[in-house]
Design a protein around this motif. Sequence first.
Motif, PDB file in Angstrom:
ATOM      1  N   ALA A 181       0.847  -1.534   0.207  1.00 38.70           N
ATOM      2  CA  ALA A 181       0.264  -0.189   0.265  1.00 38.70           C
ATOM      3  C   ALA A 181       1.166   1.519   0.251  1.00 38.70           C
ATOM      4  O   ALA A 181       0.470   2.476  -0.949  1.00 38.70           O
ATOM      5  CB  ALA A 181      -0.722   0.137   0.668  1.00 38.70           C
ATOM      6  N   ASP A 182       1.689   1.316   0.612  1.00 38.92           N
ATOM      7  CA  ASP A 182       3.286   2.137   0.617  1.00 38.92           C
ATOM      8  C   ASP A 182       3.206   3.115  -0.503  1.00 38.92           C
ATOM      9  O   ASP A 182       3.574   3.558  -1.044  1.00 38.92           O
ATOM     10  CB  ASP A 182       4.391   2.228   2.072  1.00 38.92           C
ATOM     11  N   GLN A 184       1.681   1.500  -3.444  1.00 39.45           N
ATOM     12  CA  GLN A 184       0.826   2.064  -4.383  1.00 39.45           C
ATOM     13  C   GLN A 184       0.754   4.178  -4.235  1.00 39.45           C
ATOM     14  O   GLN A 184      -0.056   4.528  -5.327  1.00 39.45           O
ATOM     15  CB  GLN A 184      -0.189   0.835  -3.965  1.00 39.45           C
ATOM     16  N   SER A 185       0.691   4.092  -2.865  1.00 36.26           N
ATOM     17  CA  SER A 185      -0.111   5.324  -2.297  1.00 36.26           C
ATOM     18  C   SER A 185       1.281   6.252  -3.648  1.00 36.26           C
ATOM     19  O   SER A 185       0.521   6.947  -3.791  1.00 36.26           O
ATOM     20  CB  SER A 185      -0.121   5.265  -0.995  1.00 36.26           C
ATOM     21  N   ASN A 188       0.354   6.416  -6.928  1.00 34.30           N
ATOM     22  CA  ASN A 188      -0.398   7.323  -7.338  1.00 34.30           C
ATOM     23  C   ASN A 188      -0.291   8.847  -7.369  1.00 34.30           C
ATOM     24  O   ASN A 188      -0.777   9.706  -8.087  1.00 34.30           O
ATOM     25  CB  ASN A 188      -1.700   7.477  -6.627  1.00 34.30           C
TER      26      ASN A 188
END
Length: 366
Positions: A181-182, A184-185, A188
Amino acid sequence: MSDATKKLMLKKYLEEPDATLGFTGMFRARPENFHNSEEVEIDIVRSEEDVSIVVTDLSTGYRMNSEDLYTNKGFKPPIHREAIILSSDSLLKRKAGDSPFADSGFRFEIAERMLSGMRKVERKIKRAMELQASQIMQTGIITLTDETGAALYTLNYAPKATHFPTAGTSWASATLAQKIADIQSLCNVVRADGLSTPDQLYFGEKAWENLIQTPGFLDLRFNAMRASLGTITPKKSIGEGMIYRGSIDVGNYSLDVFTYDGRYKNPQTGVSTEYMHTGKVGVRASSGRLDATFGMVPNIGVEIGASKPLIPEIHRRFSSPENRTDLFTNIWLTPDGEQLMGGVSARPLLIPTAIDTFGCLNTQLS
């Protein structure tokens, strides 16, 4: 004096580590980036990903669009000037690898020793460029210091803070889902601000080791039988010191993964130090424009033709857009003619023109 013992002189061993340019290699040296100015300026035009809105009837007329605004930025390149000294008495001493009985002539000795010294200085300047590039790609700020740690040159490119976040949970204890998630964030953020799709990940050593040792990572993220989320291939060098590790799919992004082992001798501690912080992870869209620029170092004697080359074999300028190099040499004698001085100068500045197309995550691994 010689005795009756036979001796074999082996070929000399040269321990001359070349400069690794993993980060510098991301910056392109366009022909127009070689200049004769004190400062570098650039106009930056920014657009958004707007969509056209329909009109209800041809008689409605056109929707008006305004011209894109631009900002102008100027930067002053840092200056590097390194010199070597060749004394007359050193010509009587044997060079490493030479036979004690060889006599190549003083003229040849002078040119060879001076050129060897200048190559050593060239590698120092290239490492300073790589330090620039590594700082830009990990912080967006250049800080070049001396042996005491005093900052002699600072340039803040003012990147968005969101492009250089710190993981909410240290990767020492974070779960696989949190680590993905880190990444991917940050992808983004780069996609939204840079308007380009991230396609590269580069890891510090501890961050990479920590990720691949996370329970479930190899099974869930790199199993071709499970949605082909990525591949692991034998590591291979792609040049410039970056090592290709494979690829991974994260959200909408397919990312090539690299680690980097480039090092330099820290001027304050004397310790071999990684250019890439061991606990950081960088994200980059390789389509983003990064510029390597090089400023002229003028010499009045050369410009007016009054200064003749003392060693014609050594060119006044070594310039190559492909190798991201632009060095200027100067050779002069002390008034008594007993010492020959060789200087190498450069004014390299690396500019993250598309500054929103990359970012770097601090995983809190020191």
